[in-house]
Design a protein around this motif. Structure first.
Motif, PDB file in Angstrom:
ATOM      1  N   MET A   1       0.835  -1.193   0.000  1.00 37.79           N
ATOM      2  CA  MET A   1       0.000   0.000   0.000  1.00 37.79           C
ATOM      3  C   MET A   1       0.875   1.250   0.000  1.00 37.79           C
ATOM      4  O   MET A   1       1.895   1.309   0.675  1.00 37.79           O
ATOM      5  N   TYR A   2       0.454   2.239  -0.790  1.00 40.97           N
ATOM      6  CA  TYR A   2       1.104   3.545  -0.771  1.00 40.97           C
ATOM      7  C   TYR A   2       0.383   4.456   0.226  1.00 40.97           C
ATOM      8  O   TYR A   2      -0.851   4.471   0.296  1.00 40.97           O
ATOM      9  N   ARG A   3       1.188   5.247   0.942  1.00 41.99           N
ATOM     10  CA  ARG A   3       0.618   6.294   1.782  1.00 41.99           C
ATOM     11  C   ARG A   3       1.509   7.534   1.651  1.00 41.99           C
ATOM     12  O   ARG A   3       2.662   7.521   2.088  1.00 41.99           O
ATOM     13  N   LEU A   4       0.967   8.571   1.033  1.00 41.80           N
ATOM     14  CA  LEU A   4       1.683   9.820   0.856  1.00 41.80           C
ATOM     15  C   LEU A   4       1.121  10.836   1.846  1.00 41.80           C
ATOM     16  O   LEU A   4      -0.103  10.996   1.954  1.00 41.80           O
ATOM     17  N   SER A   5       2.022  11.507   2.558  1.00 39.28           N
ATOM     18  CA  SER A   5       1.603  12.473   3.572  1.00 39.28           C
ATOM     19  C   SER A   5       2.371  13.776   3.395  1.00 39.28           C
ATOM     20  O   SER A   5       3.605  13.801   3.472  1.00 39.28           O
ATOM     21  N   GLY A   6       1.646  14.849   3.127  1.00 38.66           N
ATOM     22  CA  GLY A   6       2.241  16.184   3.026  1.00 38.66           C
ATOM     23  C   GLY A   6       3.350  16.298   2.007  1.00 38.66           C
ATOM     24  O   GLY A   6       4.333  17.016   2.235  1.00 38.66           O
ATOM     25  N   VAL A   7       3.199  15.630   0.864  1.00 43.44           N
ATOM     26  CA  VAL A   7       4.286  15.595  -0.122  1.00 43.44           C
ATOM     27  C   VAL A   7       4.359  16.907  -0.902  1.00 43.44           C
ATOM     28  O   VAL A   7       3.403  17.317  -1.563  1.00 43.44           O
ATOM     29  N   VAL A   8       5.508  17.546  -0.790  1.00 43.13           N
ATOM     30  CA  VAL A   8       5.802  18.777  -1.520  1.00 43.13           C
ATOM     31  C   VAL A   8       6.998  18.512  -2.424  1.00 43.13           C
ATOM     32  O   VAL A   8       7.985  17.903  -1.996  1.00 43.13           O
ATOM     33  N   LEU A  48       3.781  10.669 -10.236  1.00 39.15           N
ATOM     34  CA  LEU A  48       4.107   9.295 -10.621  1.00 39.15           C
ATOM     35  C   LEU A  48       5.571   8.985 -10.325  1.00 39.15           C
ATOM     36  O   LEU A  48       5.909   7.879  -9.883  1.00 39.15           O
ATOM     37  N   GLN A  49       6.452   9.951 -10.547  1.00 38.82           N
ATOM     38  CA  GLN A  49       7.868   9.754 -10.252  1.00 38.82           C
ATOM     39  C   GLN A  49       8.100   9.522  -8.762  1.00 38.82           C
ATOM     40  O   GLN A  49       8.972   8.735  -8.379  1.00 38.82           O
ATOM     41  N   MET A  50       7.319  10.185  -7.922  1.00 42.26           N
ATOM     42  CA  MET A  50       7.405   9.950  -6.476  1.00 42.26           C
ATOM     43  C   MET A  50       7.005   8.520  -6.140  1.00 42.26           C
ATOM     44  O   MET A  50       7.654   7.844  -5.338  1.00 42.26           O
ATOM     45  N   LEU A  51       5.923   8.050  -6.753  1.00 38.47           N
ATOM     46  CA  LEU A  51       5.453   6.688  -6.493  1.00 38.47           C
ATOM     47  C   LEU A  51       6.472   5.649  -6.946  1.00 38.47           C
ATOM     48  O   LEU A  51       6.596   4.585  -6.326  1.00 38.47           O
ATOM     49  N   GLY A  52       7.185   5.959  -8.017  1.00 31.94           N
ATOM     50  CA  GLY A  52       8.157   5.007  -8.547  1.00 31.94           C
ATOM     51  C   GLY A  52       9.555   5.150  -7.983  1.00 31.94           C
ATOM     52  O   GLY A  52      10.459   4.408  -8.379  1.00 31.94           O
ATOM     53  N   GLY A  53       9.752   6.099  -7.072  1.00 31.90           N
ATOM     54  CA  GLY A  53      11.082   6.304  -6.523  1.00 31.90           C
ATOM     55  C   GLY A  53      12.066   6.871  -7.523  1.00 31.90           C
ATOM     56  O   GLY A  53      13.288   6.731  -7.359  1.00 31.90           O
ATOM     57  N   LEU A  54      11.550   7.542  -8.563  1.00 32.99           N
ATOM     58  CA  LEU A  54      12.418   8.170  -9.560  1.00 32.99           C
ATOM     59  C   LEU A  54      12.834   9.572  -9.136  1.00 32.99           C
ATOM     60  O   LEU A  54      13.738  10.161  -9.730  1.00 32.99           O
ATOM     61  N   THR A  61       6.355  12.483   3.168  1.00 32.05           N
ATOM     62  CA  THR A  61       6.736  11.074   3.109  1.00 32.05           C
ATOM     63  C   THR A  61       5.984  10.352   1.998  1.00 32.05           C
ATOM     64  O   THR A  61       4.818  10.626   1.736  1.00 32.05           O
ATOM     65  N   VAL A  62       6.698   9.431   1.355  1.00 34.63           N
ATOM     66  CA  VAL A  62       6.123   8.559   0.333  1.00 34.63           C
ATOM     67  C   VAL A  62       6.394   7.130   0.785  1.00 34.63           C
ATOM     68  O   VAL A  62       7.489   6.598   0.577  1.00 34.63           O
ATOM     69  N   GLU A  63       5.413   6.520   1.431  1.00 35.10           N
ATOM     70  CA  GLU A  63       5.590   5.188   1.990  1.00 35.10           C
ATOM     71  C   GLU A  63       5.022   4.124   1.059  1.00 35.10           C
ATOM     72  O   GLU A  63       3.908   4.255   0.565  1.00 35.10           O
ATOM     73  N   LEU A  64       5.798   3.081   0.846  1.00 36.23           N
ATOM     74  CA  LEU A  64       5.352   1.890   0.128  1.00 36.23           C
ATOM     75  C   LEU A  64       5.525   0.718   1.077  1.00 36.23           C
ATOM     76  O   LEU A  64       6.649   0.401   1.490  1.00 36.23           O
ATOM     77  N   ASP A  65       4.411   0.127   1.471  1.00 34.78           N
ATOM     78  CA  ASP A  65       4.422  -0.969   2.451  1.00 34.78           C
ATOM     79  C   ASP A  65       5.179  -0.589   3.717  1.00 34.78           C
ATOM     80  O   ASP A  65       5.961  -1.370   4.268  1.00 34.78           O
ATOM     81  N   GLY A  66       4.966   0.646   4.159  1.00 39.24           N
ATOM     82  CA  GLY A  66       5.539   1.110   5.420  1.00 39.24           C
ATOM     83  C   GLY A  66       6.953   1.639   5.332  1.00 39.24           C
ATOM     84  O   GLY A  66       7.492   2.129   6.329  1.00 39.24           O
TER      85      GLY A  66
END
Length: 224
Positions: A1-8, A48-54, A61-66
């Motif tokens: 699961m992705y959880r993004l919090s306050g991503v700037v 999308l780049q944030m989600l992919g770690g690019l 924070t951009v959390e993927l599986d915690g």
């Protein structure tokens, strides 16, 4: 699961400061299908780049599986991208000097997969997208739709958990668009992937269960 919090995500452009993402909060459940849409320059591809770690956020924070991707070392982040995330891009990004089989195999090299296993899995991936008979062809010998099928096979051959697609039909005509979108959705269902696609195409957005609209770095999510 992705959880993004306050991503700037903040860029400098001359003397101006641009917030491509302006405090994004977003949750994407495992197996979810999410379309990200919005105007050009609104922050779609940056998200999308944030989600992919690019790319890394300026803050948040951009959390993927915690695991917060923003805090990983570059080596660990590269490993996450190689093992967990499959990417499909508008411009296909195939290596022109490699044939279809070799382009797909290339995705397995960073994982240390043995050559024989690479060949087997790449052949199966190409067969799954209907290109078994084209595996010896160079990208220049394939149509745009066929090149995108190779790119999809390359994304899926490593058996990722997440499939991220950035305007995957942007260089295709309407008929081929529907074919490629149908294939991506088929792969999402069959493999149980978390599937996120960036698009400006409302026809694609209507097919998704959830749509995140992004404008001036702000995200609003709605159910279809």
């Amino acid at each position: 699961m992705y959880r993004l919090s306050g991503v700037v995500k903040r860029y400098r452009r001359g003397r101006a400061t641009i917030d491509a993402l302006a405090g994004v909060d977003l949750t994407i459940e495992d197996g979810d299908q999410l379309v990200i849409k919005g105007p050009t320059g609104g922050g779609k591809s940056t998200l999308l780049q944030m989600l992919g770690g690019l790319d890394r956020p300026t803050s948040g924070t951009v959390e993927l599986d915690g695991t917060d991707l923003a805090r990983l070392s570059e080596a660990k982040l590269t490993r996450v991208r190689a093992a967990t995330v499959g990417f499909v891009f508008q411009n296909f990004n195939l290596i022109p000097t490699l044939n279809a089989q070799e382009n797909v195999e290339a995705a397995l090299v960073p994982l240390g997969t043995r050559a024989a296993e690479r060949r087997r899995r790449a052949a199966e991936a190409l067969e799954s997208v209907g290109l078994a008979e084209r595996r010896a062809h160079l990208p220049s010998e394939l149509s745009g739709g066929q090149q995108q099928r190779v790119a999809i096979a390359r994304a899926l051959v490593k058996q990722p958990k997440v499939l991220l697609a950035d305007e995957p039909t942007g260089n295709l005509d309407e008929n081929m668009r529907d074919e490629i979108v149908g294939l991506l959705e088929k792969m999402w269902r069959e493999h149980g992937l978390t599937y996120v696609v960036v698009t400006h195409d409302t026809a694609i957005a209507r097919r998704a269960s959830r749509v995140a609209t992004i404008r001036k770095g702000h995200v609003k999510v709605a159910e279809n």
